[in-house]
Design a protein around this motif. Structure first.
Motif, PDB file in Angstrom:
ATOM      1  N   UNK A   1       0.797  -1.183  -0.262  1.00 42.67           N
ATOM      2  CA  UNK A   1      -0.103   0.023  -0.142  1.00 42.67           C
ATOM      3  C   UNK A   1       0.866   1.250   0.024  1.00 42.67           C
ATOM      4  N   UNK A   2       0.071   2.346  -0.165  1.00 45.00           N
ATOM      5  CA  UNK A   2       0.816   3.658  -0.170  1.00 45.00           C
ATOM      6  C   UNK A   2      -0.255   4.897  -0.039  1.00 45.00           C
ATOM      7  N   UNK A   3       0.271   5.678   0.645  1.00 42.81           N
ATOM      8  CA  UNK A   3      -0.527   6.785   1.168  1.00 42.81           C
ATOM      9  C   UNK A   3       0.264   8.368   0.960  1.00 42.81           C
ATOM     10  N   UNK A   4      -0.429   9.458   0.745  1.00 44.13           N
ATOM     11  CA  UNK A   4      -0.060  10.484   0.816  1.00 44.13           C
ATOM     12  C   UNK A   4       0.567  11.145   2.137  1.00 44.13           C
ATOM     13  N   UNK A   5      -0.118  10.445   3.235  1.00 43.00           N
ATOM     14  CA  UNK A   5       0.132  10.653   4.697  1.00 43.00           C
ATOM     15  C   UNK A   5       1.100   9.680   5.121  1.00 43.00           C
ATOM     16  N   UNK A   6       2.296  10.098   5.387  1.00 46.09           N
ATOM     17  CA  UNK A   6       3.307   9.110   5.794  1.00 46.09           C
ATOM     18  C   UNK A   6       2.879   8.478   7.342  1.00 46.09           C
ATOM     19  N   UNK A   7       1.899   8.866   8.005  1.00 48.67           N
ATOM     20  CA  UNK A   7       1.500   8.267   9.197  1.00 48.67           C
ATOM     21  C   UNK A   7       0.865   7.224   8.931  1.00 48.67           C
ATOM     22  N   UNK A   8      -0.121   7.073   8.021  1.00 47.60           N
ATOM     23  CA  UNK A   8      -0.809   5.817   7.706  1.00 47.60           C
ATOM     24  C   UNK A   8      -0.038   4.596   7.561  1.00 47.60           C
ATOM     25  N   UNK A   9      -0.471   3.517   8.200  1.00 47.48           N
ATOM     26  CA  UNK A   9       0.330   2.416   8.078  1.00 47.48           C
ATOM     27  C   UNK A   9      -0.831   1.185   8.542  1.00 47.48           C
ATOM     28  N   UNK A  10      -0.092   0.000   8.239  1.00 46.83           N
ATOM     29  CA  UNK A  10      -0.991  -1.230   8.618  1.00 46.83           C
ATOM     30  C   UNK A  10      -1.292  -2.155   7.348  1.00 46.83           C
ATOM     31  N   UNK A  11      -1.839  -3.155   7.630  1.00 50.73           N
ATOM     32  CA  UNK A  11      -2.230  -4.453   6.825  1.00 50.73           C
ATOM     33  C   UNK A  11      -3.760  -4.394   6.397  1.00 50.73           C
ATOM     34  N   UNK A  12      -4.085  -4.617   5.390  1.00 47.92           N
ATOM     35  CA  UNK A  12      -5.446  -4.792   4.816  1.00 47.92           C
ATOM     36  C   UNK A  12      -5.715  -5.886   3.950  1.00 47.92           C
ATOM     37  N   UNK A  13      -7.018  -6.268   3.975  1.00 45.11           N
ATOM     38  CA  UNK A  13      -7.211  -7.299   2.978  1.00 45.11           C
ATOM     39  C   UNK A  13      -8.645  -6.893   2.357  1.00 45.11           C
ATOM     40  N   UNK A  14      -8.646  -7.404   1.114  1.00 47.67           N
ATOM     41  CA  UNK A  14      -9.973  -6.849   0.205  1.00 47.67           C
ATOM     42  C   UNK A  14     -10.825  -8.023  -0.349  1.00 47.67           C
TER      43      UNK A  14
ATOM     44  N   UNK B   1     -12.994 -18.004  -4.982  1.00 51.87           N
ATOM     45  CA  UNK B   1     -12.952 -17.021  -3.743  1.00 51.87           C
ATOM     46  C   UNK B   1     -11.558 -16.374  -3.971  1.00 51.87           C
ATOM     47  N   UNK B   2     -11.537 -14.954  -3.717  1.00 52.68           N
ATOM     48  CA  UNK B   2     -10.178 -14.277  -3.941  1.00 52.68           C
ATOM     49  C   UNK B   2      -9.980 -13.366  -2.936  1.00 52.68           C
ATOM     50  N   UNK B   3      -8.855 -12.817  -2.788  1.00 49.82           N
ATOM     51  CA  UNK B   3      -8.516 -12.155  -1.575  1.00 49.82           C
ATOM     52  C   UNK B   3      -7.209 -11.237  -1.864  1.00 49.82           C
ATOM     53  N   UNK B   4      -7.334 -10.029  -1.884  1.00 48.15           N
ATOM     54  CA  UNK B   4      -6.171  -8.936  -2.071  1.00 48.15           C
ATOM     55  C   UNK B   4      -5.584  -8.768  -0.763  1.00 48.15           C
ATOM     56  N   UNK B   5      -4.176  -9.067  -0.505  1.00 47.23           N
ATOM     57  CA  UNK B   5      -3.666  -8.639   0.692  1.00 47.23           C
ATOM     58  C   UNK B   5      -2.628  -7.427   0.519  1.00 47.23           C
ATOM     59  N   UNK B   6      -2.966  -6.366   1.107  1.00 47.01           N
ATOM     60  CA  UNK B   6      -2.042  -4.900   0.974  1.00 47.01           C
ATOM     61  C   UNK B   6      -1.174  -5.189   2.330  1.00 47.01           C
ATOM     62  N   UNK B   7      -0.117  -5.761   2.132  1.00 49.01           N
ATOM     63  CA  UNK B   7       0.688  -6.229   3.112  1.00 49.01           C
ATOM     64  C   UNK B   7       1.129  -4.938   4.100  1.00 49.01           C
ATOM     65  N   UNK B   8       1.418  -3.967   3.722  1.00 47.75           N
ATOM     66  CA  UNK B   8       2.019  -2.808   4.679  1.00 47.75           C
ATOM     67  C   UNK B   8       2.031  -1.805   3.730  1.00 47.75           C
ATOM     68  N   UNK B   9       2.547  -0.593   4.028  1.00 51.18           N
ATOM     69  CA  UNK B   9       2.510   0.585   3.550  1.00 51.18           C
ATOM     70  C   UNK B   9       4.018   0.915   3.338  1.00 51.18           C
ATOM     71  N   UNK B  10       4.329   1.012   1.891  1.00 51.92           N
ATOM     72  CA  UNK B  10       5.657   1.537   1.594  1.00 51.92           C
ATOM     73  C   UNK B  10       5.935   2.881   1.787  1.00 51.92           C
ATOM     74  N   UNK B  11       4.699   3.568   2.048  1.00 52.20           N
ATOM     75  CA  UNK B  11       5.137   5.137   2.283  1.00 52.20           C
ATOM     76  C   UNK B  11       5.074   5.478   3.813  1.00 52.20           C
ATOM     77  N   UNK B  12       5.251   4.478   4.738  1.00 52.13           N
ATOM     78  CA  UNK B  12       5.256   4.525   6.027  1.00 52.13           C
ATOM     79  C   UNK B  12       6.933   3.992   6.392  1.00 52.13           C
ATOM     80  N   UNK B  13       7.391   4.709   7.159  1.00 55.87           N
ATOM     81  CA  UNK B  13       8.951   4.262   7.373  1.00 55.87           C
ATOM     82  C   UNK B  13       9.120   3.174   8.220  1.00 55.87           C
ATOM     83  N   UNK B  14       8.039   3.027   9.089  1.00 59.24           N
ATOM     84  CA  UNK B  14       7.960   1.701   9.997  1.00 59.24           C
ATOM     85  C   UNK B  14       7.866   0.461   9.005  1.00 59.24           C
ATOM     86  N   UNK B  15       6.487   0.492   8.645  1.00 56.37           N
ATOM     87  CA  UNK B  15       6.153  -0.491   7.579  1.00 56.37           C
ATOM     88  C   UNK B  15       7.033  -0.755   6.595  1.00 56.37           C
TER      89      UNK B  15
END
Length: 383
Positions: A285-298, A340-354
């Motif tokens: 994942x990626x965000x214009x806000x560098x504080x955004x982080x985490x994993x998500x599934x879709x 059945x399908x699942x998209x995994x956004x593992x973590x944010x490249x735009x967040x330093x910790x992730x």
């Protein structure tokens, strides 16, 4: 504004005949209908994919889309590149005829006889599990539904004329979990091919497709400090998923095993041919806000939600923030109904910790293990 409107009207008038509509048929690879003219980075909200050569009535033209009339009260939008004009004369009405419900060695089928190839849409329902297909522009003349003992997943099949020209097909499933279905035409009969629940709900009995997002000129997001490309790290993680699944005796199909150009249509058609039991698509994942982080599934369809929930639950054990389980997602590989399908956004490249996690090969291995355990949890819940 008036001048622009006049130009659009002039262009539209060139394409419409004196009856204020044109007739055409769907063409090209994976034509689809959209609900409206809304748009975002993934495109407009899709109503349904369609088979080719389906009769379409065009009533307006807007930029790159045609507005099409599905029935008296239902409209949608179709890309102009997915329509070829046709000389077919529209009939005052179209009718359904007899059905056949049967199974072969792998699938169950519902075949609905029609007098023309007409547009349709489908939804998944849960509690109870059902596939619901609306066929537009047709009226019932169905007085005979043959149901054979060869069916194994379909429990009941029936219809309802919900509007004068909208015919609704109900397919009730025997199992709680949706395993997928595929809608297409065989001559003028609309076929719904229903995938059965596997006889053995062990991971090693499944075929799991793994998709490494992006590739080739489509590099995806970039790391906030490292400038690494998403396409490279989705492939690294996908390879670890493949390796771990194979270690557990799971059959794996990779959409790409190297950095190569693959369009979404290429991937979708490849997956349709391979017909996996499930698909896991790996992205970062990626965000214009560098504080955004985490994993998500879709997921897109409600019947496929459980797989994405179980994988998310396991991924959260990697000390990642919970960015959510997102439904109705308009990603291309969430669109197929066949598995059945699942998209995994593992973590944010735009967040330093992730980003530091993403760069760590040990994290790739841990991700693979959690995805496998999520699949196992899902299979256990299905039993």
């Amino acid at each position: 504004m008036i001048r622009i409107a006049c130009i659009l009207l002039g262009l539209f008038s060139q394409n419409l005949n004196a009856q204020n509509f044109i007739v055409g048929r769907t063409t090209g690879q994976l034509p689809f209908l959209e609900y409206g003219l809304g748009d975002d980075r993934l495109g407009g909200a899709k109503m349904t994919y369609l088979d080719s050569n389906i009769l379409i009535k065009v009533v307006d033209s807007v930029n790159t889309d045609y507005k099409v009339q599905l029935s008296a009260n239902h409209f949608a939008f179709l890309s102009k590149q997915n329509l070829k004009q046709d000389t077919t004369t529209l009939q005052p009405y179209y009718l359904t005829s007899s059905w056949r419900v049967w199974g072969d060695e792998k699938y169950d089928y519902v075949s609905v006889g029609l007098s023309e190839k007409l547009p349709y849409k489908s939804i998944q329902q849960i509690d109870p599990s059902r596939i619901v297909v609306d066929i537009f522009g047709v009226t019932s003349n169905t007085n005979w539904i043959t149901q054979l003992k060869t069916i194994k997943e379909i429990k009941n099949a029936w219809y309802e004329q919900i509007e004068d020209d909208v015919f609704r097909v109900y397919i009730q499933l025997r199992h709680r979990q949706h395993w997928g279905y595929y809608i297409y035409y065989n001559k003028n009969a609309l076929q719904i091919r229903v995938k059965r629940q596997p006889p053995s709900l062990h991971a090693k009995k499944l075929v799991v497709a793994v998709d490494a997002g992006h590739g080739g000129s489509n590099s995806g997001a970039t790391g906030v400090t490292s400038n690494v490309n998403e396409k490279d790290y989705t492939l690294k993680i996908a390879r670890q998923v493949e390796k771990y699944l194979k270690r557990k005796k799971v059959k794996v199909f990779m959409t790409r095993g190297e950095d190569k150009e693959l369009s979404m249509i290429d991937r979708t058609l490849m997956l349709r041919e391979k017909d996996p039991d499930i698909l896991i698509s790996i992205h970062l994942n990626s965000s214009g806000n560098q504080n955004v982080k985490g994993v998500s599934t879709y997921y897109r369809y409600i019947g496929f939600k459980p797989l994405s929930e179980k994988i998310l639950n396991r991924m959260l054990q990697l000390e990642l923030n919970d960015f959510g389980n997102i439904g109705a997602f308009n990603f291309a590989l969430s669109g197929p109904t066949e598995y059945p399908n699942c998209l995994v956004e593992v973590a944010f490249l735009s967040n330093r910790e992730d980003e530091q996690k993403i760069l760590d090969p040990d994290f790739h291995k841990a991700t693979a293990k959690k995805i496998y355990k999520g699949i196992k949890d899902w299979l256990k819940s299905v039993k």
